[in-house]
Design a protein around this motif. Structure first.
Motif, PDB file in Angstrom:
ATOM      1  N   VAL A   1      -6.656   7.886   5.438  1.00  0.00           N
ATOM      2  CA  VAL A   1      -6.967   6.631   4.999  1.00  0.00           C
ATOM      3  C   VAL A   1      -8.316   6.321   5.836  1.00  0.00           C
ATOM      4  CG1 VAL A   1      -6.701   4.036   4.879  1.00  0.00           C
ATOM      5  CG2 VAL A   1      -4.746   5.794   4.256  1.00  0.00           C
ATOM      6  N   GLU A   2      -9.427   5.818   5.046  1.00  0.00           N
ATOM      7  CA  GLU A   2     -10.670   5.713   5.732  1.00  0.00           C
ATOM      8  C   GLU A   2     -11.143   4.370   4.945  1.00  0.00           C
ATOM      9  OE1 GLU A   2     -14.683   7.922   6.219  1.00  0.00           O
ATOM     10  OE2 GLU A   2     -13.219   8.895   5.250  1.00  0.00           O
ATOM     11  N   ASN A   3     -11.241   3.290   6.043  1.00  0.00           N
ATOM     12  CA  ASN A   3     -12.063   2.233   5.487  1.00  0.00           C
ATOM     13  C   ASN A   3     -11.119   1.496   4.490  1.00  0.00           C
ATOM     14  OD1 ASN A   3     -14.237   2.458   7.371  1.00  0.00           O
ATOM     15  ND2 ASN A   3     -15.344   3.598   5.987  1.00  0.00           N
ATOM     16  N   GLY A   4      -9.713   1.668   4.753  1.00  0.00           N
ATOM     17  CA  GLY A   4      -8.719   0.845   3.716  1.00  0.00           C
ATOM     18  C   GLY A   4      -8.794   1.509   2.441  1.00  0.00           C
TER      19      GLY A   4
ATOM     20  N   LEU B   1      -6.875   1.620  -3.076  1.00  0.00           N
ATOM     21  CA  LEU B   1      -6.543   0.852  -1.810  1.00  0.00           C
ATOM     22  C   LEU B   1      -5.439   1.459  -1.108  1.00  0.00           C
ATOM     23  CD1 LEU B   1      -6.921  -2.903  -3.091  1.00  0.00           C
ATOM     24  CD2 LEU B   1      -8.445  -1.640  -1.577  1.00  0.00           C
ATOM     25  N   ALA B   2      -5.571   1.881   0.128  1.00  0.00           N
ATOM     26  CA  ALA B   2      -4.360   2.255   0.869  1.00  0.00           C
ATOM     27  C   ALA B   2      -3.094   1.142   1.131  1.00  0.00           C
ATOM     28  CB  ALA B   2      -4.974   2.862   2.394  1.00  0.00           C
ATOM     29  N   ASN B   3      -2.529   0.696   0.139  1.00  0.00           N
ATOM     30  CA  ASN B   3      -1.416  -0.256   0.208  1.00  0.00           C
ATOM     31  C   ASN B   3      -0.307   0.560   0.016  1.00  0.00           C
ATOM     32  OD1 ASN B   3      -3.350  -2.145   0.165  1.00  0.00           O
ATOM     33  ND2 ASN B   3      -2.685  -3.497  -1.598  1.00  0.00           N
TER      34      ASN B   3
ATOM     35  N   VAL C   1       4.659  -1.539   6.318  1.00  0.00           N
ATOM     36  CA  VAL C   1       3.794  -1.684   5.458  1.00  0.00           C
ATOM     37  C   VAL C   1       2.502  -1.544   5.609  1.00  0.00           C
ATOM     38  CG1 VAL C   1       3.225  -3.132   3.398  1.00  0.00           C
ATOM     39  CG2 VAL C   1       5.738  -2.863   4.365  1.00  0.00           C
ATOM     40  N   TYR C   2       1.546  -0.846   5.171  1.00  0.00           N
ATOM     41  CA  TYR C   2       0.040  -0.963   5.271  1.00  0.00           C
ATOM     42  C   TYR C   2      -0.621  -1.434   4.119  1.00  0.00           C
ATOM     43  CZ  TYR C   2       1.167   2.277   8.944  1.00  0.00           C
ATOM     44  OH  TYR C   2       1.748   2.933  10.196  1.00  0.00           O
TER      45      TYR C   2
ATOM     46  N   LEU D   1      -4.235  -1.191   7.062  1.00  0.00           N
ATOM     47  CA  LEU D   1      -4.096  -1.772   8.252  1.00  0.00           C
ATOM     48  C   LEU D   1      -2.524  -2.267   8.141  1.00  0.00           C
ATOM     49  CD1 LEU D   1      -6.818  -4.144   8.894  1.00  0.00           C
ATOM     50  CD2 LEU D   1      -6.530  -1.688   9.762  1.00  0.00           C
ATOM     51  N   GLU D   2      -1.779  -1.771   9.187  1.00  0.00           N
ATOM     52  CA  GLU D   2      -0.291  -2.271   9.329  1.00  0.00           C
ATOM     53  C   GLU D   2      -0.140  -3.876   9.041  1.00  0.00           C
ATOM     54  OE1 GLU D   2       3.658  -1.779  12.108  1.00  0.00           O
ATOM     55  OE2 GLU D   2       1.855  -0.762  12.756  1.00  0.00           O
TER      56      GLU D   2
END
Length: 412
Positions: free
Chosen positions: A40-43, A377-379, A404-405, A409-410
């Motif tokens: 994951v890079e910058n979200g 998005l890294a959701n 959950v991210y 972000l966690e």
């Protein structure tokens, strides 16, 4: 900010190329990578693959996911979580034998919620709603659609939509707003339903468009609420202002609402507990997503959407919570997925597809969320140590989420 998730037991819902949704037999296919890594890079999701291909770069954070799985966060395309108070008194009424329709005819139901909401300040409404939003984020939801519809006056409907806009500005979860002024006919328009609809069209919808308060327009197309003709009127007016149609339809009766939804190219038709063969036929080869709300059926003890029949006929299906104070006071997508498998005979693969990639499509977020795809998005959800992804629906009443991210972000 770069994060490496390594030694992932199974990376779930991996789609190398963007797709709109999956339908029919393809819903049984859930692409995964075992013993995987994810970067994951910058979200955003920037890379993934087998562990033997894992890059040796420097990372700001490394998460060891040994024994655990990663999948996209849930995409809940149908909620009403901006509301005031609750309706547990009606819960007891139903236990004592009253139906949803009986309660509504006695002044309860949506009208009860509307009265409470009209008396609640915008700040109080925001504070009540953000608690629910934070709760569903912890339960793995990374994208959510929120409807108005408990205002039933011009001012109260706009108040709801402004609260949704504040939530969107203040939280990392992806949020879509839907205008559902045509949720019920308020008492002061009891004998003038057309006048109420015209008020929504003339007084409320232009403000929504000018302030960009909603992306979608919705209506409760149902016996005793709004007819097919009413539905066409609202959807037509919404489309003129750039609002994309959605419909509450076929919850208690089938009156042709699915067909009007298809005619107006609705993004989704939701509920569908009562489905005739002609309704299924109308949805074939369209871009309209059927959405099932199994926890509503559970709570009201009404039939479940005939998922098996619909999927076997080649249709896609999405799953959502319908989180609201009257018929589904829960936003737990984990329970929805379990209930879909247990009561609607969906396979775990079908349910996970319905709750991620198809749910994302049903709220116009398919290019942002819903799959493990580079650039999205890294959701994501990091599970607890589990044997297989089938354990997620199997362990109903619990959830198998460790973290959950959202945007990488966690969520604490």
């Amino acid at each position: 900010m770069t994060t490496l998730f390594k030694n992932i037991k199974e990376l779930i819902q991996v789609r190398d190329k963007q797709i709109d949704f999956v339908s029919g037999a393809a819903m049984k296919i859930l692409p995964t990578i075992k013993n995987a890594f994810l970067v994951v890079e910058n979200g955003l999701i920037s890379d993934y693959g087998k562990m033997y291909e894992c890059p040796n770069s420097e990372f700001d954070m490394i998460v060891d996911a040994t024994g655990k799985m990663i999948l996209p966060s849930w995409c809940d395309s149908h909620t009403h979580i901006v509301y005031a108070g609750n309706r547990e008194g009606e819960f007891v009424d139903r236990i004592n034998g009253l139906s949803y329709e009986d309660i509504a005819n006695n002044g309860g139901g949506i009208l009860n919620s509307a009265k409470k909401l009209q008396e609640t300040s915008e700040d109080d409404l925001y504070n009540q709603s953000k608690t629910r939003l934070e709760e569903v984020m912890q339960l793995g939801t990374g994208a959510v659609e929120i409807k108005s519809g408990y205002g039933l006056t011009a001012d109260a409907e706009l108040k709801m939509l402004r609260v949704i806009k504040r939530l969107k500005e203040n939280y990392p979860i992806e949020i879509k707003a839907t205008f559902l002024g045509a949720h019920a006919v308020p008492l002061n328009y009891k004998n003038n339903k057309r006048g109420y609809l015209q008020m929504l069209i003339d007084d409320v919808m232009p403000i929504i468009a000018s302030e960009n308060l909603a992306e979608y327009v919705d209506i409760f197309c149902e016996t005793g609420y709004f007819s097919v003709e009413d539905t066409a009127l609202i959807l037509e007016a919404g489309k003129k202002l750039g609002l994309i149609p959605k419909i509450h339809v076929n919850q208690f009766t089938a009156i042709g609402g699915v067909q009007v939804g298809v005619k107006y190219k609705a993004l989704s038709v939701d509920h569908l507990e009562e489905m005739r063969d002609e309704d299924i036929e109308a949805l074939k080869n369209t871009k309209t997503m059927p959405v099932a709300l199994p926890s509503c059926s559970y709570f009201l003890s009404i039939p479940y959407t005939p998922a098996r029949k619909m999927i076997d006929a080649g249709l896609p299906l999405a799953l959502a919570t319908d989180y609201n104070p009257g018929s589904t006071p829960s936003g737990n997508m984990n329970f929805v997925i379990s209930t879909a498998c247990i009561k609607m005979k969906m396979t775990p693969e079908e349910a996970l597809n319905a709750a991620t990639v198809n749910g994302a499509y049903a709220m116009g977020l398919g290019k942002q969320v819903g799959s493990i795809t580079k650039g999205k998005l890294a959701n994501i959800i990091l599970t607890k140590p589990i044997n297989s992804y089938g354990f997620i629906p199997y362990s109903f009443g619990n959830h198998q989420i460790e973290k959950v991210y959202l945007k990488g972000l966690e969520i604490k």
